[in-house]
Write an enzyme that holds these catalytic residues in place. Structure first.
Site, PDB file in Angstrom:
ATOM      1  N   HIS A 183       6.645   1.045  -3.617  1.00 36.38           N
ATOM      2  CA  HIS A 183       6.951   2.477  -3.499  1.00 36.38           C
ATOM      3  C   HIS A 183       5.702   3.327  -3.788  1.00 36.38           C
ATOM      4  CE1 HIS A 183       9.528   6.145  -4.064  1.00 36.38           C
ATOM      5  NE2 HIS A 183       8.526   6.480  -4.863  1.00 36.38           N
ATOM      6  N   GLU A 184       5.036   3.032  -4.895  1.00 35.00           N
ATOM      7  CA  GLU A 184       3.896   3.865  -5.288  1.00 35.00           C
ATOM      8  C   GLU A 184       2.724   3.731  -4.321  1.00 35.00           C
ATOM      9  OE1 GLU A 184       4.298   6.116  -7.463  1.00 35.00           O
ATOM     10  OE2 GLU A 184       6.225   5.382  -8.191  1.00 35.00           O
TER      11      GLU A 184
ATOM     12  N   HIS B 198       8.594  11.438  -0.581  1.00 36.32           N
ATOM     13  CA  HIS B 198       9.909  10.831  -0.784  1.00 36.32           C
ATOM     14  C   HIS B 198      10.807  11.013   0.427  1.00 36.32           C
ATOM     15  CE1 HIS B 198       9.364  10.864  -5.410  1.00 36.32           C
ATOM     16  NE2 HIS B 198       9.058   9.691  -4.883  1.00 36.32           N
TER      17      HIS B 198
ATOM     18  N   HIS C 275       2.915   6.251  -1.704  1.00 43.84           N
ATOM     19  CA  HIS C 275       2.340   7.556  -2.067  1.00 43.84           C
ATOM     20  C   HIS C 275       0.816   7.536  -1.923  1.00 43.84           C
ATOM     21  CE1 HIS C 275       6.052   9.296  -3.331  1.00 43.84           C
ATOM     22  NE2 HIS C 275       6.201   8.580  -4.421  1.00 43.84           N
TER      23      HIS C 275
END
Lengths: 128, 194
Positions: B125-126, B135, B129
């Site tokens: 997930h990170e 998101h 980014h």
């Protein structure tokens, strides 16, 4: 704290509560009410981009909080009620990524998408 | 999928990215291997490549575990709550909360421990980014901000793939198949992270 697998976590670590567990006490709050902890919830919503105001927050369930909760509910596919219903509180207390959902007031998550309003279904025509 | 305001991304001349770990963390090869797998999930669908380096100063992407206030204005809050955060391109900083109970292996679906967090799920997930994704409201997407407890969620969903390929194009070796799998979980009613 790294654990090769789940069985290697010592049992005593399980007793600790999460950082946002206190928000569970706010379940059932509605606009117009006042409740201990709402100011902390406003700080949470500000951190993730749902409230822009930087003033000192009160424990009043005001219109800004209602709007913020509605936006949050849209982004997380919840029923948009504006209330702190149990489903919304359950979502809020979940541990999560610290990156804001709304950055500088802008997002293309659900709340930032243009939706077809009821007015848009009316087609205005002129007959000749 | 969403992007950060202004749609920042890594420039065309720098698509072969290096990553390094905070030396003070003294991470084991097993833990570092979790991030290697996480990076490979993104490189499989785009033309980006990721290579580990020992030089934190020279690395494009800097990964570290920190506790509480660690100097970037985004202090961690102890067990659960905020688990990790990462900055948009080309900052390259990925920070994880050192107070979490990070599970390194893949058997988290067996957990009764509600504070156990699957490291690879959060790492994937990170990294999204770091590469420029924000998101998503799509619940099975990696970039959804939360996931249920006792869940391992590491497969990119079509929403994630479409987003990252809009930024960087497609890996020539990518066969076009997208995952439609849901997170593996024994109890989807409880909490956890994202």
């Amino acid at each position: 704290r790294f654990f090769p697998n789940i069985t290697s976590i010592p049992p005593w670590l399980n007793a600790t509560h999460g950082a946002w567990d206190s928000f569970r006490n706010l379940s059932g709050c509605h606009p117009g009410e006042k409740a201990d902890g709402l100011s902390k919830l406003k700080n949470y919503l500000k951190h993730f981009g749902y409230i822009n105001s930087s003033s000192n927050f009160t424990d009043d369930f005001d219109s800004d909080l209602k709007t913020a909760i509605e936006t949050y509910q849209k982004n997380f596919n919840l029923n948009v009620t504006g209330d702190l219903d149990p489903e919304t509180v359950q979502q809020i207390v979940r541990p999560r990524c610290g990156v804001a959902d709304i950055v500088n007031g802008s997002t293309t998550m659900n709340s930032g998408k243009t939706t077809q309003s009821s007015n848009a279904t009316h087609i205005h025509t002129v007959s000749h | 999928y969403t992007f950060f305001p202004g749609k920042p991304r890594w420039p065309q001349y720098n698509r072969d990215l290096t990553y390094a770990f905070q030396p003070e963390n003294e991470l084991t090869d097993v833990v570092k291997g979790v991030f290697t797998r996480a990076f490979s999930r993104w490189s499989a669908v785009t033309a980006l490549t990721f290579t580990q380096t020992d030089s934190l100063a020279d690395a494009d992407l800097k990964i570290g575990f920190f506790v509480g206030d660690h100097g970037d204005g985004e202090p961690f809050d102890g067990l659960l709550g905020t688990l990790a955060h990462a900055f948009s391109p080309t900052s390259g900083r990925l920070h994880l909360d050192g107070d979490e109970n990070w599970v390194v292996s893949s058997d988290i679906t067996e957990a009764t421990e509600t504070s156990a967090v699957d490291l690879e799920s959060v790492a994937v997930h990170e990294i999204g980014h770091l590469l420029g994704l924000g998101h998503s409201s799509v619940e099975n997407a990696i970039m959804y901000p939360t996931i249920p407890s006792r869940t391992r969620k590491v497969e990119l969903a079509s929403d994630d793939i479409l987003g990252i390929q809009e930024l960087y194009g497609t890996n020539p070796s990518y066969n076009g198949s997208t995952s439609t799998t849901t997170p593996s979980s024994e109890n989807e009613g409880d909490t956890v992270y994202g």
